[in-house]
Design an enzyme around this catalytic site. Sequence first.
Site, PDB file in Angstrom:
ATOM      1  N   GLU A 143       2.303   2.378  11.994  1.00 25.73           N
ATOM      2  CA  GLU A 143       1.330   3.053  12.850  1.00 25.73           C
ATOM      3  C   GLU A 143       1.941   3.566  14.143  1.00 25.73           C
ATOM      4  O   GLU A 143       1.517   4.590  14.676  1.00 25.73           O
ATOM      5  CB  GLU A 143       0.154   2.113  13.115  1.00 25.73           C
ATOM      6  CG  GLU A 143      -0.698   1.990  11.868  1.00 25.73           C
ATOM      7  CD  GLU A 143      -1.630   0.790  11.895  1.00 25.73           C
ATOM      8  OE1 GLU A 143      -2.839   1.017  11.938  1.00 25.73           O
ATOM      9  OE2 GLU A 143      -1.165  -0.343  11.865  1.00 25.73           O
TER      10      GLU A 143
ATOM     11  N   ILE B  27      14.627  -4.231  12.005  1.00 25.50           N
ATOM     12  CA  ILE B  27      14.022  -3.480  10.906  1.00 25.50           C
ATOM     13  C   ILE B  27      14.581  -4.057   9.606  1.00 25.50           C
ATOM     14  O   ILE B  27      15.792  -4.014   9.368  1.00 25.50           O
ATOM     15  CB  ILE B  27      14.351  -1.977  11.007  1.00 25.50           C
ATOM     16  CG1 ILE B  27      13.932  -1.422  12.386  1.00 25.50           C
ATOM     17  CG2 ILE B  27      13.677  -1.212   9.864  1.00 25.50           C
ATOM     18  CD1 ILE B  27      12.472  -1.563  12.720  1.00 25.50           C
TER      19      ILE B  27
ATOM     20  N   ILE C  79       0.828  -1.211   0.000  1.00 23.63           N
ATOM     21  CA  ILE C  79       0.000   0.000   0.000  1.00 23.63           C
ATOM     22  C   ILE C  79       0.863   1.262   0.000  1.00 23.63           C
ATOM     23  O   ILE C  79       0.417   2.332   0.372  1.00 23.63           O
ATOM     24  CB  ILE C  79      -0.995  -0.008   1.176  1.00 23.63           C
ATOM     25  CG1 ILE C  79      -0.278  -0.051   2.530  1.00 23.63           C
ATOM     26  CG2 ILE C  79      -1.924  -1.208   1.055  1.00 23.63           C
ATOM     27  CD1 ILE C  79      -1.224   0.162   3.726  1.00 23.63           C
ATOM     28  N   GLY C  80       2.116   1.078  -0.424  1.00 23.61           N
ATOM     29  CA  GLY C  80       3.039   2.208  -0.470  1.00 23.61           C
ATOM     30  C   GLY C  80       4.085   2.113   0.626  1.00 23.61           C
ATOM     31  O   GLY C  80       4.978   2.942   0.733  1.00 23.61           O
TER      32      GLY C  80
HETATM   33 MO1  MOS Z   1      -4.144   0.357   9.333  1.00 26.60          MO
HETATM   34  S1  MOS Z   1      -5.586   1.568  10.141  1.00 26.60           S
HETATM   35  O1  MOS Z   1      -4.354  -1.016  10.284  1.00 26.60           O
HETATM   36  O2  MOS Z   1      -4.705   0.139   7.770  1.00 26.60           O
END
Ligand code: MOS
Length: 752
Positions: free
Chosen positions: A718, A642, A476-477
């Site tokens: 996140e 990482i 997703i990037g």
């Molecule tokens: Mo993220 S809000 O778990 O796509």
Amino acid sequence: MATLEASPTVSPIGRDTVRVDGPRKVTGAAQYTSDFHFPGMLYAVPVGATIANGKITKLETTAAEKMPGVRAILHRENIGKIFRSIPGPGFAGICEERRPPFEDDVVRYYGQYIALAVAETFETAKGAADAVRATYAAEKPNVDLHLVADDEPEEVITTFGPRKRLDSQRGDPDAAFAGAPVRLDHTYITPFETHNPLEPHSTTAMWEGSTLTLYESSQGVVNLRSVLAQMFGLPQENVRVITKFVGSGFGSKLWPWTVCPLAAAAARQVGRPVRLVLGRKMMFHAVGHRPRTQQRVRLGATREGKLVSLHHDYIYTRSILDAHHEDCGEATPFQYSVPNLRVSFGRAKRNIGGGADMRGPGRVPGLYATESAMNELAHQLGIDPVQLRILNEPKIDESVGLPFSSRHLLECFQLGAERFGWSKRNPAVGSMKRDGLTLGWGMAGCSWIAARFDAAANVQLRDDGTCRVASATQDIGTGTYTVLAQLASARTGVPLDKVEVELGDTSLPAGPLSGGSIATASVVNAVLFAADQALGSLKMVAVSTPGSPFASHSPDDLAVDNGRIFIKAEGPSKGTPFADILRRANLRLVSGNGQSPATFGNPKPKFSTQSFGCHFAEVTWQPEIARLRVSRVVTVIDAGKIINTLAGRNQIQGAVVMGVGMALLEHTEYDPQNGAPINSSMADYIVAVNADAPAIDVHFLDYPDKELNEVGARGIGEIGLAGIAAAITDAVHHATGVRVRELPVKIENLLA
Ligand code: MOS
């Protein structure tokens, strides 16, 4: 066999690695969902309700139907059967709006789809959608900002199943709070926020007999397949979902929205491929938002700063029919050591579309509240906020009585403070100046879940010396293409530029959602095991093929690296290209499959697995012209190994920029009259952009967490948004003396 550590080739794991899909993106070769074109494809534009509460009494579609180029106007009477879907095991069948489109004439939020125009061109479809006339029996919508928990039982149903409203409890929090020498009781508010990925939601649906193919901008093709299969009454194998590149999602594309079945129903009706791309305004209506939260935090402490009680009681908004759970209390029970604790939630229904996961769902608004409370307590006690946290560092996860698999939060604080220069902080409000600006310094801790979803992968070694790795996950990037390439390369020894990665197609082995910052940790073992199997197969071929230089050896004597197969004892210099062996054996390829199970649902976990970190933030304040800026952020993250430090830093930097938006800019406002989102455009919904971005220094600790996978990688992404708003608002207080407890901080708040 090549191993991660002992490979003669330099392993790409743990290094700055340029994205393998970068050239495709910058040259325009990368195909996003609406870059795929099909003969005879039609365009669909939804019609959204212009009330937020009431009933449709009349829908006039004749004028729209008669427009030249219009092929169909779909509505409740003619859309055809769409079934409901229910969740199944393993994060399948999940969506945040359960009601199939057009199921009844009740309107429950502004922008709810009431019809769909399908035409030869996008412009015609838009014109036809605008020509559909609806008459309503409207009632006043409830979009009230003050939240009072609805009267509900102690256990409620959420998108993810039943859930007790008492999240966590230990000791006697009420008595401990009442008797605490120092008490704090504040309510923190986070606003409605709307995901604004660059690429809007986009679906192209087509049918061949009873087989449905969807090109979709999705964070989870496998789940989407299971939802759509249920909605159209199909076996899973009759649905294929393809997502090659995603212009980000921030959680809005985690679960399918009603646009997907709408496009599929339209394609079924007209017998041609149908494309539905949402305009920016519609991105604010029916494809999710971060719910508003109102969180009361009570802390009891000794005068020395040891916590004796913690209450975190939060309320969040939900839609009328659905039950997205905004888990604000997720981190509260283990972030700090405290003997007496209660975490509980309530919900308040509003006439607004379905709430959804938005980057750092639950824990991000939750940590804003609890970390703000910790900062306020530090201020109240006259203790340094870092010191207060050190005083309350837990030895184990006190909510479950388990050790952490790996927790180095104190080292994060120490390193962050050093890199930021925290020891020079004068705690007196407004006391620090630089170049005529007033400085504010604030900090906060953060954490994020570390877990695995189910993952499967396939690795091929081919007769041209290349490797192919495939999994039905998606990028997703964030860099998933690159991570899979790095893993496959590290294990097979095939150089990165000879590794091809295939993602985003449900015809591949089922891979994880791109959500919860969990995809990377999930795929590691699946890819490594698949590579091992392919290597095992290759060695068997090498020892069993007539004329092979390894014909007299045991497979165990052999190793593979840098494209060559060789006898371990002789080293790689004497080896043979593995491609030669495959050609000699008349094989196009050898292949292996790997699987890695989810950690969710493990009844007897041995550890609490979490990532940790902290932010130190500096704001500059010019009271003369009421200008507030975030000038500098230092972030330290403890997320295991990482895999790609370049993409990893990039993830955290992006999250910090989003955190500047969360603290100072982002909020969606709904009109109390008609329930419409008022600032539903990129001109009016302000997100942080380059000009708002501070200097961001990101540092990772390097403690591999082998609990999660062989490399020791946990998730990142996140976590970079968690805690940052609390650090910034504390910096704002330090600079201005104004304590803002409702996000975003507005200039008006500071002028009082
Ligand atoms: Mo993220 S809000 O778990 O796509």
